[in-house]
Design an enzyme around this catalytic site. Structure first.
Site, mmCIF file in Angstrom:
data_model
loop_
_atom_site.group_PDB
_atom_site.id
_atom_site.type_symbol
_atom_site.label_atom_id
_atom_site.label_comp_id
_atom_site.label_asym_id
_atom_site.label_seq_id
_atom_site.Cartn_x
_atom_site.Cartn_y
_atom_site.Cartn_z
ATOM 1 C CG ASN A 72 -6.455 18.372 44.350
ATOM 2 O OD1 ASN A 72 -6.797 17.780 45.378
ATOM 3 N ND2 ASN A 72 -5.704 17.967 43.314
ATOM 4 C CE1 TYR B 241 3.867 18.959 48.764
ATOM 5 C CE2 TYR B 241 1.545 17.775 48.582
ATOM 6 C CZ TYR B 241 2.551 19.108 48.728
ATOM 7 O OH TYR B 241 1.580 20.300 48.840
ATOM 8 C CB ILE C 169 -7.977 8.887 32.493
ATOM 9 C CG1 ILE C 169 -8.621 10.227 31.919
ATOM 10 C CG2 ILE C 169 -8.640 8.879 33.927
ATOM 11 C CD1 ILE C 169 -10.029 9.810 31.658
#
Ligand code: UDP
Length: 349
Positions: free
Chosen positions: A167, A138, A204
């Site tokens: 983000n 990406y 997580i």
């Protein structure tokens, strides 16, 4: 001013289109609805932003002042598993779009890039002088286009601003537009779905990173702040043609556990978690230095993590009603356009 927004029906695109329309800009959207389905505003053309035939038709009938290129394949995890799709969509299709822009003399390009171009950073906060070394496809596809833009400026006079998003997160403050993906991989929407009780727990990914609590650290930046930077970037290249690069982050990093704590505080719900192994392609920490964007664009983020989560929570709670509304709209006479390649006309579907 007339602007083409690729991906204008997606998460960031929907906010972008609304902001441009509020500023009196004439907006045309191209979107294939592969992941986005929320935009209701602007003129929408359904199709792929790399479809040369479609682009020819659009650019030969509309005179754009610039293009905001938001459409992309954008999941780090997916890019590691299926890199081919990322090279085809983020690189090949974007090169097609640039070809047509050059052909029709459209010389302003605002490109949504990513902090993933930095890979594993050497220092924090990361400024634009930091070396680029993506650790996932990406990031590499975005870097390829950034570098292409430098050479296209020299060769073809194409001016660009590449905005390196950290983000992207949050929703419109009133909760009317937000994140909604068929397959969700992003941290904040997943935690909120756990808070809402529609997901059992949060995995997580990695608890042994070299951070205070062992979980990855990220810089979450509100979608409205990101869109605001795009409108400032459009003004900037009017005055300063060239190929520019700016970080868009808040300068504050939060670990996965800190995000969970904030969600618990905002929502009053307890989040059940389970520890999993690291996710491929995840850098340990990404925190922006946004001084350059502040100095040149006059941009600074207005929202912090708490507001990001509050707005996303408003959205998440509205989601069912929004889905119902969109379903009803779908059944009403549609307002998007498809391009009939045979007849060379736009037709409403
Ligand atoms: N993450 C996580 N569990 C999840 C989704 C994400 O622990 O279900 C972590 C991920 O490993 C990263 C951070 O949360 O460290 C942010 O991930 P996200 O996918 O939201 O954004 P990215 O940084 O990958 O663009």
């Amino acid at each position: 001013m007339k602007i083409l927004v690729t991906g204008g029906a997606g998460y960031i695109g929907s906010h972008m289109v609304r902001m441009l329309l509020e500023q009196g800009v004439d907006v045309v959207v191209i979107d294939n609805f592969s992941t986005g389905n929320w935009n209701e505003e602007g003129r929408i053309i359904e199709g792929n932003f790399g479809d040369m035939e479609l682009l020819e038709k659009i650019f030969s009938t509309e005179k754009f002042d610039g293009v905001i290129h938001l459409a992309a394949s954008s999941s780090v995890e997916e890019s590691v598993l299926h890199p081919v799709e990322y090279y085809k969509n983020n690189v090949l299709n974007t090169l097609n779009l640039l070809d047509v822009m050059i052909k029709y003399g459209v010389s302003k390009f605002i490109f949504s890039s990513t902090a993933a171009v930095y890979g594993e950073p050497d220092y924090f906060p990361i400024d634009e002088k930091h070396k680029v070394h993506p650790v996932n496809p990406y990031g590499q596809t975005k870097l390829f286009i950034e570098e292409t833009l430098k050479f296209y400026e020299e060769a073809y006079g194409l001016s660009s601003v590449s905005l390196r998003f950290f983000n992207a997160a949050g929703a419109s403050p009133c909760g009317s537009i937000g994140e909604n993906r068929a397959v969700e991989t992003h941290l904040i929407p997943i935690i909120l779905k756990v808070a809402k009780g529609i997901r059992k727990n949060l995995s997580i990914f990695g608890t042994n990173y070299n951070t205070k609590d062992g979980t990855c650290k990220r810089d979450y930046v509100h979608v409205s702040d990101l869109c605001n930077a795009h409108t400032l970037a459009l003004k900037y290249i009017d005055e300063k043609p060239g190929s520019h690069i700016f970080n868009l982050g808040t300068g504050s990093g939060y670990s996965v556990k800190e995000v969970i704590d904030t969600v618990e505080k905002v929502t009053g719900k307890e989040i059940t978690v389970e520890s999993k192994t690291r996710r491929a392609g995840d850098p340990e920490k990404l925190v922006a230095n946004y001084e350059k964007a502040f100095k040149h664009l006059g941009w600074k983020p207005l929202f912090g993590l708490k507001e990001i989560i509050q707005h996303s929570w408003n959205w998440e709670q509205n989601l069912q009603a929004q889905k119902q509304r969109m379903k009803m709209k779908k059944n009403a006479p549609a307002r998007s356009q498809t391009f009939d390649k045979q007849a060379l006309t736009f037709s409403a579907i």
